[in-house]
Design a protein around this motif. Structure first.
Motif, short mmCIF file in Angstrom:
data_model
loop_
_atom_site.label_atom_id
_atom_site.label_comp_id
_atom_site.label_asym_id
_atom_site.label_seq_id
_atom_site.Cartn_x
_atom_site.Cartn_y
_atom_site.Cartn_z
N SER A 16 12.84 -9.92 7.27
CA SER A 16 14.17 -9.44 7.66
C SER A 16 14.63 -10.14 8.92
O SER A 16 15.82 -10.38 9.12
CB SER A 16 14.13 -7.92 7.88
N LYS A 19 16.34 -13.40 8.11
CA LYS A 19 17.71 -13.17 7.64
C LYS A 19 18.66 -12.98 8.82
O LYS A 19 19.78 -13.49 8.83
CB LYS A 19 17.76 -11.94 6.73
N GLY A 237 14.13 -1.82 2.19
CA GLY A 237 13.28 -2.22 3.30
C GLY A 237 11.97 -1.47 3.31
O GLY A 237 11.85 -0.36 2.77
N PHE A 300 15.73 -11.34 -1.82
CA PHE A 300 16.82 -10.92 -0.94
C PHE A 300 18.15 -10.79 -1.67
O PHE A 300 18.91 -9.85 -1.44
CB PHE A 300 16.95 -11.90 0.22
N TYR A 304 20.47 -7.54 -1.55
CA TYR A 304 21.83 -7.57 -1.00
C TYR A 304 22.85 -7.07 -2.02
O TYR A 304 23.75 -6.30 -1.68
CB TYR A 304 22.17 -8.99 -0.57
N GLN A 307 22.64 -3.34 -2.16
CA GLN A 307 23.24 -2.74 -0.97
C GLN A 307 24.76 -2.70 -1.08
O GLN A 307 25.40 -1.71 -0.70
CB GLN A 307 22.82 -3.52 0.28
N ASN A 313 24.08 3.88 1.44
CA ASN A 313 22.92 3.16 1.96
C ASN A 313 22.18 4.04 2.96
O ASN A 313 22.81 4.67 3.82
CB ASN A 313 23.34 1.85 2.63
N LYS A 329 18.87 -4.75 8.54
CA LYS A 329 19.74 -4.46 7.40
C LYS A 329 21.04 -3.76 7.82
O LYS A 329 21.93 -3.57 6.98
CB LYS A 329 19.01 -3.59 6.38
N HIS A 332 24.18 -5.55 6.83
CA HIS A 332 24.39 -5.54 5.38
C HIS A 332 25.02 -4.22 4.95
O HIS A 332 25.87 -4.18 4.05
CB HIS A 332 23.07 -5.74 4.64
N CYS A 333 24.60 -3.14 5.60
CA CYS A 333 25.17 -1.82 5.28
C CYS A 333 26.63 -1.74 5.72
O CYS A 333 27.46 -1.14 5.03
CB CYS A 333 24.35 -0.72 5.95
#
Length: 418
Positions: A16, A19, A237, A300, A304, A307, A313, A329, A332-333
């Motif tokens: 993570s 990323k 995660g 990933f 993604y 998500q 989430n 993350k 991403h959320c």
């Protein structure tokens, strides 16, 4: 502005942390910076707008030979000398060889050609920081990025791991805080937490959160077990050893008892590697068929996509008095623009960023409130799926390249004024 970046990994399937580092580089490009990234991913990496240069491991040093001897002793004879090595030197032979490999490539660049050099690491490894620490000519332009408490014994309870050689690691990190121009944190609470141990951080830190990333995806990227037409609550995660999923499970069970029809069109999904909670989750799956639990790493792009298309989430933090982490993350959320179901302690960076008025955040024993929240979100989803949005433009701005550029430019202008 020209930026040289030294990082351990830019492989998005590595961790993570990797990323997050990619997101930071992409924001540098969006901010108009000219970026050269020296990375130790040991593979070719391509990021739009970034000159990515792979750093090779040095194999002409005694440290390389010692690291291989250490590895072979364990592989062939099960003789583990890592404890002794860590106690004596604070780090493994491999750590020192990797840091020297990184330092060697950086030494070929001219500091006068760049306004900044950033060091980005992953996990509990700070090889890139060690490399620049050995190159004083770069210190006046050094932005040392710190993503988690370091060394590991400084993690808040209930984390209680104390690494061998921790005293040397603590002196190592103190030297970083003294020599770097700026110590950069993704979290205000993390900065305050670390500053309570290292006083030299005071007055030289910047808060730059993990960056918002927009990644192309389609429903074809979804795994077969994820049905986007359902009311999906997703935890993406690893649970590690301290993110206890029991409050979520109990709340979901209560939700299904109160809304029986949701048994047909809802699901609770846990994505990540196996953990100490795997047995518990699999046993619960027998009585909750709506529960899905992955048992291995999920690529990933699949994560993604899930998500972005989930109804809700979930962010689950360790049960503690404080959680100074901003999860990788989190952006991403925010990008998904869907409600975030947050379970964490009172002092939490996620709770701080979401704000006091945010309604879907809970302490670990607020099972009743979690059930009410799930019911409310489900009813909203039933009424109009398009209304089930987070709608937090303030957070989108906070995680944006514009905010990053403003922070860095303001810091540069303040230095020039002095």
């Amino acid at each position: 502005m020209k930026v040289l970046v030294l990082c351990e990994s830019l492989d998005e399937n590595d961790s993570s942390g990797a990323k997050g580092r990619i997101g930071l580089l992409e924001s540098f490009v969006q901010a108009g910076y000219e970026v050269t990234a020296l990375h130790y991913s040991q593979k070719d990496i391509h990021i739009n707008g970034v000159d990515c240069i792979s750093v090779k491991e040095r194999k002409d040093s005694i440290l390389y030979i010692l690291s291989r001897v250490q590895r072979l002793l364990y592989r062939w004879f099960k003789i583990n000398i890592s404890v002794l090595v860590d106690k004596l030197f604070g780090f493994s032979f491999g750590f020192f060889n990797d840091a020297n490999s990184l330092a060697k490539i950086v030494s070929k660049y001219n500091p006068e050609a760049y306004q900044m050099i950033w060091t980005l690491s992953k996990g509990n490894s700070y090889r890139s920081h060690k490399a620049i620490l050995s190159l004083p000519k770069w210190h006046q332009k050094w932005y040392a990025y710190v993503h988690d408490p370091y060394p590991q014994q400084l993690y808040p309870r209930p984390y209680n791991y104390v690494p061998y050689g921790y005293k040397k690691r603590r002196f190592f990190f103190r030297d970083i805080t003294i020599c770097a121009k700026r110590i950069v944190f993704p979290s205000l609470l993390l900065k305050e937490w670390m500053q309570s141990y290292f006083i030299d951080i005071e007055g030289k830190s910047l808060i730059i959160p993990h960056q918002l990333r927009t990644i192309d995806f389609s429903e074809n990227d979804l795994p077969s077990y994820f049905d986007p037409t359902k009311f999906n609550l997703l935890h993406a995660g690893s649970l590690l050893d301290l993110r206890d999923p029991k409050p979520i499970i109990e709340a979901y069970e209560g939700f299904l008892e109160n809304v029986p029809e949701a048994k047909e069109n809802s699901s609770l999904v846990f994505i990540g590697k196996a953990s100490v909670f795997s047995h518990y989750l699999l046993s619960k799956k027998e009585s909750i068929p709506q529960l899905y639990v992955s048992d291995c790493y999920v690529p990933f792009k699949q994560v993604y996509a899930m998500q972005q298309l989930a109804s809700v989430n979930i962010i689950l933090e360790a049960k503690s008095e404080i959680s100074p982490f901003l999860p990788g993350k989190f952006p991403h959320c925010i990008a998904a623009n869907k409600p975030i179901f947050l379970i964490g302690p009172h002092y939490s960076e996620c709770k701080r960023v979401l704000g006091n008025s945010y309604t879907h955040k809970f302490d670990f024993d607020d099972i009743g409130e979690m059930i009410k929240s799930m019911i409310k979100l489900y009813r909203m989803w039933q009424e109009d799926k398009k209304k089930l949005n987070l709608n937090r433009l303030d957070l989108e701005n906070y995680l944006s390249s514009k905010y990053l550029k403003d922070i860095i430019n303001d810091d540069f202008n303040a230095n020039m004024a002095v």
